[in-house]
Design a protein around this motif. Structure first.
Motif, PDB file in Angstrom:
ATOM      1  N   VAL A  13       0.704  -1.238   0.036  1.00 40.24           N
ATOM      2  CA  VAL A  13      -0.071   0.131  -0.075  1.00 40.24           C
ATOM      3  C   VAL A  13       1.002   0.847  -0.066  1.00 40.24           C
ATOM      4  O   VAL A  13       1.774   1.947   0.994  1.00 40.24           O
ATOM      5  CB  VAL A  13      -0.764   0.476   1.493  1.00 40.24           C
ATOM      6  CG1 VAL A  13      -1.346   1.043   1.096  1.00 40.24           C
ATOM      7  CG2 VAL A  13      -1.792  -1.581   1.123  1.00 40.24           C
ATOM      8  N   ILE A  15       1.717   4.727   0.265  1.00 40.21           N
ATOM      9  CA  ILE A  15       0.484   6.042   1.599  1.00 40.21           C
ATOM     10  C   ILE A  15       0.820   7.362   1.262  1.00 40.21           C
ATOM     11  O   ILE A  15       2.381   7.537   1.249  1.00 40.21           O
ATOM     12  CB  ILE A  15       1.077   5.578   2.792  1.00 40.21           C
ATOM     13  CG1 ILE A  15      -0.347   4.161   3.126  1.00 40.21           C
ATOM     14  CG2 ILE A  15      -0.329   6.637   3.570  1.00 40.21           C
ATOM     15  CD1 ILE A  15       0.019   3.315   4.902  1.00 40.21           C
ATOM     16  N   GLN A  21       3.747   0.204   2.839  1.00 42.30           N
ATOM     17  CA  GLN A  21       3.805  -1.163   3.496  1.00 42.30           C
ATOM     18  C   GLN A  21       2.696  -2.053   3.615  1.00 42.30           C
ATOM     19  O   GLN A  21       1.524  -1.835   2.408  1.00 42.30           O
ATOM     20  CB  GLN A  21       2.761   0.021   5.062  1.00 42.30           C
ATOM     21  CG  GLN A  21       2.296  -0.856   5.786  1.00 42.30           C
ATOM     22  CD  GLN A  21       3.634  -0.833   7.269  1.00 42.30           C
ATOM     23  OE1 GLN A  21       3.858   0.162   7.433  1.00 42.30           O
ATOM     24  NE2 GLN A  21       4.128  -2.043   6.944  1.00 42.30           N
ATOM     25  N   ILE A  25      -6.513  -4.266   2.906  1.00 42.23           N
ATOM     26  CA  ILE A  25      -7.537  -2.765   3.307  1.00 42.23           C
ATOM     27  C   ILE A  25      -8.700  -3.943   2.882  1.00 42.23           C
ATOM     28  O   ILE A  25      -9.093  -4.096   1.947  1.00 42.23           O
ATOM     29  CB  ILE A  25      -7.387  -1.939   1.510  1.00 42.23           C
ATOM     30  CG1 ILE A  25      -5.569  -1.580   1.943  1.00 42.23           C
ATOM     31  CG2 ILE A  25      -8.242  -0.637   1.985  1.00 42.23           C
ATOM     32  CD1 ILE A  25      -5.161  -0.552   0.630  1.00 42.23           C
ATOM     33  N   ILE A  35      -7.567  -1.141   7.675  1.00 45.32           N
ATOM     34  CA  ILE A  35      -5.872  -1.628   6.890  1.00 45.32           C
ATOM     35  C   ILE A  35      -5.479  -1.685   7.811  1.00 45.32           C
ATOM     36  O   ILE A  35      -5.239  -1.494   9.026  1.00 45.32           O
ATOM     37  CB  ILE A  35      -5.553   0.087   6.870  1.00 45.32           C
ATOM     38  CG1 ILE A  35      -6.069   1.163   5.969  1.00 45.32           C
ATOM     39  CG2 ILE A  35      -3.698  -0.040   6.358  1.00 45.32           C
ATOM     40  CD1 ILE A  35      -5.216   2.897   6.012  1.00 45.32           C
ATOM     41  N   PRO A  57      -3.593   4.986  -3.946  1.00 49.36           N
ATOM     42  CA  PRO A  57      -4.992   6.042  -3.559  1.00 49.36           C
ATOM     43  C   PRO A  57      -4.895   5.821  -5.343  1.00 49.36           C
ATOM     44  O   PRO A  57      -4.021   7.174  -5.778  1.00 49.36           O
ATOM     45  CB  PRO A  57      -4.591   7.260  -3.017  1.00 49.36           C
ATOM     46  CG  PRO A  57      -3.108   7.506  -2.984  1.00 49.36           C
ATOM     47  CD  PRO A  57      -2.414   6.349  -3.444  1.00 49.36           C
ATOM     48  N   HIS A 385       5.756   6.471  -2.785  1.00 48.75           N
ATOM     49  CA  HIS A 385       5.116   7.599  -1.979  1.00 48.75           C
ATOM     50  C   HIS A 385       4.722   9.163  -2.578  1.00 48.75           C
ATOM     51  O   HIS A 385       3.536   9.479  -2.527  1.00 48.75           O
ATOM     52  CB  HIS A 385       5.214   7.088  -0.293  1.00 48.75           C
ATOM     53  CG  HIS A 385       6.172   8.784  -0.207  1.00 48.75           C
ATOM     54  ND1 HIS A 385       7.637   7.736   0.272  1.00 48.75           N
ATOM     55  CD2 HIS A 385       6.908   9.286   0.599  1.00 48.75           C
ATOM     56  CE1 HIS A 385       8.437   8.480   0.378  1.00 48.75           C
ATOM     57  NE2 HIS A 385       7.659   9.780   1.171  1.00 48.75           N
ATOM     58  N   ALA A 407      -6.394  10.073  -0.255  1.00 50.21           N
ATOM     59  CA  ALA A 407      -5.830   9.620   1.435  1.00 50.21           C
ATOM     60  C   ALA A 407      -6.411   8.327   1.032  1.00 50.21           C
ATOM     61  O   ALA A 407      -7.252   7.698   0.991  1.00 50.21           O
ATOM     62  CB  ALA A 407      -6.752   9.887   2.595  1.00 50.21           C
ATOM     63  N   VAL A 408      -5.393   7.404   2.085  1.00 46.73           N
ATOM     64  CA  VAL A 408      -5.226   5.514   2.103  1.00 46.73           C
ATOM     65  C   VAL A 408      -5.885   5.898   3.727  1.00 46.73           C
ATOM     66  O   VAL A 408      -4.456   5.432   4.471  1.00 46.73           O
ATOM     67  CB  VAL A 408      -4.172   4.539   1.517  1.00 46.73           C
ATOM     68  CG1 VAL A 408      -4.745   2.956   1.900  1.00 46.73           C
ATOM     69  CG2 VAL A 408      -4.211   5.284   0.084  1.00 46.73           C
ATOM     70  N   MET A 409      -6.709   6.107   3.917  1.00 43.35           N
ATOM     71  CA  MET A 409      -6.583   6.093   5.075  1.00 43.35           C
ATOM     72  C   MET A 409      -8.113   5.910   5.422  1.00 43.35           C
ATOM     73  O   MET A 409      -9.017   6.180   4.828  1.00 43.35           O
ATOM     74  CB  MET A 409      -7.140   7.569   5.883  1.00 43.35           C
ATOM     75  CG  MET A 409      -7.141   8.078   7.006  1.00 43.35           C
ATOM     76  SD  MET A 409      -7.034  10.069   7.163  1.00 43.35           S
ATOM     77  CE  MET A 409      -5.862  10.486   5.870  1.00 43.35           C
TER      78      MET A 409
END
Ligand SMILES: [Zn+2]
Length: 486
Positions: A13, A15, A21, A25, A35, A57, A385, A407-409
């Motif tokens: 992933v 980020i 990382q 997901i 996550i 993302p 990233h 965002a990957v959140m």
């Protein structure tokens, strides 16, 4: 009971602002819900295996021209398909009144609803609009646009000024369908109002003005010189006809007015060393003003020392190898913050004739990851990233979409692009999924193609197949923190 509607498993992933990382997901409905190092299969209604792949993302392509050369709804269907195939999940498209686009003028209170209705069933990706004010009446609508219309970014085209001044031909004047000048006095009024409205909404984001910085008076003279004495190499001639130093001049002109009006500015499609140096210079000279430096895929991926014909005509022009290298340095050094396609689907009909009759612009949205990964990551060591920042998090922040987008959140929209950073493919019209009948990049080989694109939890592109439908994409009102509070 199943916990997740969809789980993306085993991927690396990417980020923004953090790094890469290995994680799974979990997606519930339209949102990222978890996550984690490992999400058990039994908790997932559907699993996508992302082993050995990178999960970015979804890209936010914040410079687009839907409907400039083709009917708007039709163009939105085909070109948002192209975007989706390239891992783009949000398009921010420029729109103005006058000829091209919808061929009409009037207040945005009337035209925006019409634009949104035409768009509603046409996009495979989410979308928003930046609007170019062409009249004082439209400038007066900016506060309404932010508060009600969901439009928080505006545009000014410097080179239209000459079309509206005394001595312009009736055809030129008729192109914009206005009878007021759009000169520096107009820009001053425009910036003053953007600056004022920005102050009103600053807790929600930045209301900004995107500016196409080229000086039309200089171009009038330099183009005449090149036409009288051409080298015969089309893209070289076009670059000489609109030399980098007129971009430098235009950026300084815009910056001085911005400084006196407090107007945040998005310096669009910086094409040359001189343009980037001028943009950095004004940012340092006026630190109180928010300047965003934008780069485009074609200025980073093409040079006028390649064998290109008049179909690669675009404003500002494709520049030299040295300029291209300088742009990359500015990307790597985090001076250029957003990379965009400036996608304008042009037909061969629009490009016919010679350098001077061919219309400017072309598409390339689906090459977002291939260009950034091949030229940035593989060739120049740009970390992955950072690519997620340039293509997604930064444009989402600067255009008031963050953290819904970019965002990957947990809680963010489940917009993801699953990319094979190593697989190499040649650019063909087939793998661009566009209605454009040519590509200046055709035949070039890139790594980093998107395999799967997910929009708010829904698969819209998977292993070469378009899975989305027109209408899957929704209009996103901006600032999202004002219109879509969490
Ligand atoms: Zn553009």
């Amino acid at each position: 009971m199943l916990t997740y509607d969809l789980v993306v498993k085993g991927g690396n992933v990417v980020i923004p602002y953090v790094g890469v990382q290995r994680a799974d997901i979990g997606i519930k409905g339209e949102k990222i819900a978890a996550i984690d190092t490992e999400i058990a299969d039994k908790n997932a209604a559907k699993i996508i295996d992302a082993t050995n792949r990178h999960v970015f993302p979804g890209a936010v392509d914040s410079h687009f021209h839907i409907g400039i050369y083709r009917p708007l709804a039709e163009d939105a269907v085909s070109e948002s398909t192209s975007a989706a195939s390239g891992g783009v999940t949000t398009i921010l498209s420029y729109f103005r009144t006058g000829q091209d686009y919808l061929n009409k003028i009037g207040p945005f209170r009337e035209i925006l609803p019409e634009l949104l209705e035409l768009s509603e069933k046409s996009f495979l990706t989410d979308y928003g609009y930046h609007l170019a004010c062409m009249t004082e009446e439209q400038i007066e609508e900016i506060e309404w646009l932010v508060k009600e219309g969901g439009v928080s970014t505006l545009k000014y085209y410097m080179f239209y000024k000459l079309l509206t001044l005394a001595g312009a031909t009736p055809e030129a004047n008729n192109y914009l369908m206005i009878n007021n000048p759009v000169d520096f006095g107009f820009l001053y009024r425009f910036m003053k109002e953007v600056g004022r409205v920005n102050q009103l909404y600053k807790e929600y984001g930045t209301v900004s003005l995107s500016i196409h910085c080229e000086n039309p008076e200089i171009i009038r003279a330099t183009q005449a010189e090149v036409k009288a004495n051409p080298s015969g190499v089309p893209m070289k001639d076009y670059s000489d006809a609109r030399p980098p130093w007129q971009e430098e001049l235009a950026i300084n002109e815009a910056a001085i007015i911005a400084r006196h009006t407090g107007c945040p500015v998005n310096l669009l499609h910086l094409s040359s060393q001189k343009a980037v140096e001028a943009a950095i210079d004004v940012s340092q000279r006026y630190p109180e003003i928010d300047f965003l430096l934008e780069g485009t895929l074609h200025h980073l991926g093409l040079s006028n020392e390649m064998a290109l014909d008049q179909r690669a005509k675009v404003n500002p022009p494709i520049r030299s190898n040295k300029d291209v290298q300088f742009l990359w340095n500015a990307v790597v050094d985090d001076m250029i913050k957003t990379v965009v396609s400036d996608h304008a689907c042009a037909t061969l009909e629009k490009k016919k004739g010679d350098l001077w009759t061919s219309l400017p612009g072309f598409g390339g949205t689906s090459l977002m990851f291939p260009v950034l990964i091949t030229e940035g990551y593989h060739k120049r060591g740009l970390p992955l990233h950072r690519i997620a920042e340039l293509s997604s998090a930064n444009p989402a922040q600067h255009h008031n979409l963050y953290p819904k987008k970019g965002a990957v959140m947990v809680g963010s929209d489940a917009d993801l692009a699953i990319v094979d950073i190593n697989a190499q493919k040649e650019v063909t019209l087939e793998n661009l999924y566009t209605a454009q009948e040519f590509s200046p990049e055709a035949g070039m080989k890139f790594n980093g193609w998107t395999e799967t694109t997910i929009l708010r939890g829904k698969l819209i592109f998977e292993k070469g197949k378009v899975r989305g439908q027109p209408g899957d994409g929704k209009y996103i009102k901006r600032p999202v923190n004002l219109h879509h509070p969490q």
